[in-house]
Design a protein around this motif. Structure first.
Motif, PDB file in Angstrom:
ATOM      1  N   LYS A 127     -11.781   7.905   2.147  1.00  0.00           N
ATOM      2  CA  LYS A 127     -10.967   7.048   2.996  1.00  0.00           C
ATOM      3  C   LYS A 127     -10.078   6.204   2.082  1.00  0.00           C
ATOM      4  CE  LYS A 127     -14.704   7.281   6.225  1.00  0.00           C
ATOM      5  NZ  LYS A 127     -15.449   8.244   5.422  1.00  0.00           N
ATOM      6  N   ILE A 128      -8.764   6.315   2.305  1.00  0.00           N
ATOM      7  CA  ILE A 128      -7.809   5.632   1.450  1.00  0.00           C
ATOM      8  C   ILE A 128      -6.935   4.720   2.307  1.00  0.00           C
ATOM      9  CG2 ILE A 128      -5.940   5.895  -0.221  1.00  0.00           C
ATOM     10  CD1 ILE A 128      -7.015   8.786  -0.703  1.00  0.00           C
ATOM     11  N   VAL A 129      -6.951   3.428   1.986  1.00  0.00           N
ATOM     12  CA  VAL A 129      -6.079   2.464   2.641  1.00  0.00           C
ATOM     13  C   VAL A 129      -4.746   2.481   1.895  1.00  0.00           C
ATOM     14  CG1 VAL A 129      -5.684   0.024   3.170  1.00  0.00           C
ATOM     15  CG2 VAL A 129      -8.012   0.962   3.258  1.00  0.00           C
ATOM     16  N   VAL A 130      -3.657   2.639   2.634  1.00  0.00           N
ATOM     17  CA  VAL A 130      -2.326   2.528   2.038  1.00  0.00           C
ATOM     18  C   VAL A 130      -1.598   1.388   2.742  1.00  0.00           C
ATOM     19  CG1 VAL A 130      -0.096   3.640   1.622  1.00  0.00           C
ATOM     20  CG2 VAL A 130      -2.211   4.965   1.417  1.00  0.00           C
ATOM     21  N   ILE A 131      -1.215   0.410   1.955  1.00  0.00           N
ATOM     22  CA  ILE A 131      -0.407  -0.691   2.478  1.00  0.00           C
ATOM     23  C   ILE A 131       1.041  -0.337   2.174  1.00  0.00           C
ATOM     24  CG2 ILE A 131       0.069  -3.163   2.444  1.00  0.00           C
ATOM     25  CD1 ILE A 131      -2.742  -2.478   3.507  1.00  0.00           C
ATOM     26  N   ASN A 132       1.817  -0.145   3.229  1.00  0.00           N
ATOM     27  CA  ASN A 132       3.194   0.315   3.096  1.00  0.00           C
ATOM     28  C   ASN A 132       4.172  -0.861   3.156  1.00  0.00           C
ATOM     29  OD1 ASN A 132       5.262   2.188   2.814  1.00  0.00           O
ATOM     30  ND2 ASN A 132       5.370   2.591   5.007  1.00  0.00           N
ATOM     31  N   LYS A 133       5.402  -0.585   2.781  1.00  0.00           N
ATOM     32  CA  LYS A 133       6.507  -1.553   2.795  1.00  0.00           C
ATOM     33  C   LYS A 133       6.319  -2.640   1.740  1.00  0.00           C
ATOM     34  CE  LYS A 133       6.839  -0.768   7.743  1.00  0.00           C
ATOM     35  NZ  LYS A 133       6.757  -1.401   9.042  1.00  0.00           N
ATOM     36  N   VAL A 134       5.601  -2.307   0.671  1.00  0.00           N
ATOM     37  CA  VAL A 134       5.398  -3.254  -0.432  1.00  0.00           C
ATOM     38  C   VAL A 134       6.591  -3.072  -1.376  1.00  0.00           C
ATOM     39  CG1 VAL A 134       3.847  -4.032  -2.264  1.00  0.00           C
ATOM     40  CG2 VAL A 134       2.905  -3.127  -0.125  1.00  0.00           C
ATOM     41  N   ASP A 135       7.676  -3.805  -1.062  1.00  0.00           N
ATOM     42  CA  ASP A 135       8.969  -3.596  -1.701  1.00  0.00           C
ATOM     43  C   ASP A 135       9.257  -4.522  -2.874  1.00  0.00           C
ATOM     44  OD1 ASP A 135       9.368  -1.761   0.355  1.00  0.00           O
ATOM     45  OD2 ASP A 135      10.510  -3.160   1.581  1.00  0.00           O
ATOM     46  N   ASP A 136       8.420  -5.544  -3.076  1.00  0.00           N
ATOM     47  CA  ASP A 136       8.702  -6.486  -4.161  1.00  0.00           C
ATOM     48  C   ASP A 136       7.399  -7.152  -4.617  1.00  0.00           C
ATOM     49  OD1 ASP A 136       8.129  -8.598  -2.287  1.00  0.00           O
ATOM     50  OD2 ASP A 136      10.215  -8.586  -1.632  1.00  0.00           O
ATOM     51  N   GLU A 137       7.501  -8.004  -5.613  1.00  0.00           N
ATOM     52  CA  GLU A 137       6.315  -8.654  -6.201  1.00  0.00           C
ATOM     53  C   GLU A 137       5.628  -9.588  -5.205  1.00  0.00           C
ATOM     54  OE1 GLU A 137       4.803  -7.923  -9.137  1.00  0.00           O
ATOM     55  OE2 GLU A 137       6.294  -6.324  -9.214  1.00  0.00           O
ATOM     56  N   GLU A 138       6.388 -10.243  -4.360  1.00  0.00           N
ATOM     57  CA  GLU A 138       5.801 -11.128  -3.353  1.00  0.00           C
ATOM     58  C   GLU A 138       4.922 -10.333  -2.387  1.00  0.00           C
ATOM     59  OE1 GLU A 138       7.295 -13.806   0.420  1.00  0.00           O
ATOM     60  OE2 GLU A 138       8.638 -13.643  -1.308  1.00  0.00           O
ATOM     61  N   LYS A 139       5.414  -9.184  -1.936  1.00  0.00           N
ATOM     62  CA  LYS A 139       4.632  -8.348  -1.020  1.00  0.00           C
ATOM     63  C   LYS A 139       3.450  -7.713  -1.743  1.00  0.00           C
ATOM     64  CE  LYS A 139       8.422  -7.651   2.131  1.00  0.00           C
ATOM     65  NZ  LYS A 139       9.519  -6.790   2.510  1.00  0.00           N
ATOM     66  N   LYS A 140       3.608  -7.444  -3.031  1.00  0.00           N
ATOM     67  CA  LYS A 140       2.499  -6.919  -3.824  1.00  0.00           C
ATOM     68  C   LYS A 140       1.369  -7.950  -3.891  1.00  0.00           C
ATOM     69  CE  LYS A 140       3.293  -4.117  -7.447  1.00  0.00           C
ATOM     70  NZ  LYS A 140       3.541  -3.653  -8.824  1.00  0.00           N
ATOM     71  N   ALA A 141       1.726  -9.227  -4.039  1.00  0.00           N
ATOM     72  CA  ALA A 141       0.719 -10.301  -4.068  1.00  0.00           C
ATOM     73  C   ALA A 141       0.014 -10.412  -2.715  1.00  0.00           C
ATOM     74  CB  ALA A 141       1.380 -11.624  -4.440  1.00  0.00           C
ATOM     75  N   LEU A 142       0.751 -10.198  -1.628  1.00  0.00           N
ATOM     76  CA  LEU A 142       0.131 -10.227  -0.297  1.00  0.00           C
ATOM     77  C   LEU A 142      -0.842  -9.052  -0.138  1.00  0.00           C
ATOM     78  CD1 LEU A 142       3.201 -11.135   1.950  1.00  0.00           C
ATOM     79  CD2 LEU A 142       1.331 -12.651   1.231  1.00  0.00           C
ATOM     80  N   ALA A 143      -0.436  -7.871  -0.591  1.00  0.00           N
ATOM     81  CA  ALA A 143      -1.310  -6.694  -0.509  1.00  0.00           C
ATOM     82  C   ALA A 143      -2.584  -6.917  -1.310  1.00  0.00           C
ATOM     83  CB  ALA A 143      -0.572  -5.449  -0.999  1.00  0.00           C
ATOM     84  N   LYS A 144      -2.487  -7.629  -2.422  1.00  0.00           N
ATOM     85  CA  LYS A 144      -3.664  -7.906  -3.270  1.00  0.00           C
ATOM     86  C   LYS A 144      -4.702  -8.719  -2.496  1.00  0.00           C
ATOM     87  CE  LYS A 144      -5.495  -8.700  -7.647  1.00  0.00           C
ATOM     88  NZ  LYS A 144      -6.803  -9.094  -7.196  1.00  0.00           N
TER      89      LYS A 144
END
Length: 169
Positions: A128-145
């Motif tokens: 089972k793999i979770v993919v968080i999409n629309k991670v377009d920049d460093e700010e969104k990367k921090a949210l995905a973290k």
């Protein structure tokens, strides 16, 4: 069938919404030996960043070896309402949320880990793999973290817009 090269799309026709009608599990079993990879799109979200499955959804073949659940990062910190979540009532039931609540990383993590949530119907032995999409920049990367830190599944981020795919776990 003979062994195929390239990408082949197979369905039972096109429905009124101009979408491909899926195959029954038995039919998929009969053709899968002709392909290296069989990718089955299992559930649409009507363009919303997060979708809760109805009781009869999704239909995941019992022989599926990998199940990928996709959530848009643009769902995080939005209001729990019909503009942000497809199948709102189911999402609220699954996560114990109320309409009007803030959709934070804890509610998303609860949705991911619930038996009725993101991987509902996935075979127990499947990856089972979770993919968080629309991670377009460093700010969104921090949210995905923030979501990554709360779940133990395999995890990746992506941006179709920028051709990004990063496996984190």
């Amino acid at each position: 069938f003979k062994r195929m090269k390239g990408i082949t799309v197979i369905g039972n026709g096109i429905n009124d919404e101009n979408k491909i009608i899926g195959l029954e599990e038995e039919k998929i079993k009969t053709i899968r030996e002709y392909f290296d990879i069989v990718l089955i799109e299992g559930d649409g979200s009507r363009g919303l960043p997060i979708k809760a499955p109805e009781k009869h959804e999704p239909v995941i073949p019992s022989f599926s070896s990998i199940v990928i659940g996709v959530i848009g990062i643009d769902s995080l910190y939005k209001t729990i309402n019909q503009q942000n979540i497809f199948r709102l009532d189911r999402f609220c039931t699954i996560t114990g949320s109320k309409i009007g609540d803030l959709l934070d990383e804890y509610k998303i993590a609860k949705f991911i880990t619930s038996k009725e949530g993101l991987f509902k119907g996935a075979p127990d032995d499947s990856r089972k793999i979770v993919v968080i999409n629309k991670v377009d920049d460093e700010e969104k990367k921090a949210l995905a973290k923030k979501i990554f830190d709360l779940v133990q599944y395999e995890f990746a981020i992506s941006s179709v817009k920028f051709g990004i795919f990063e496996r984190w776990r």
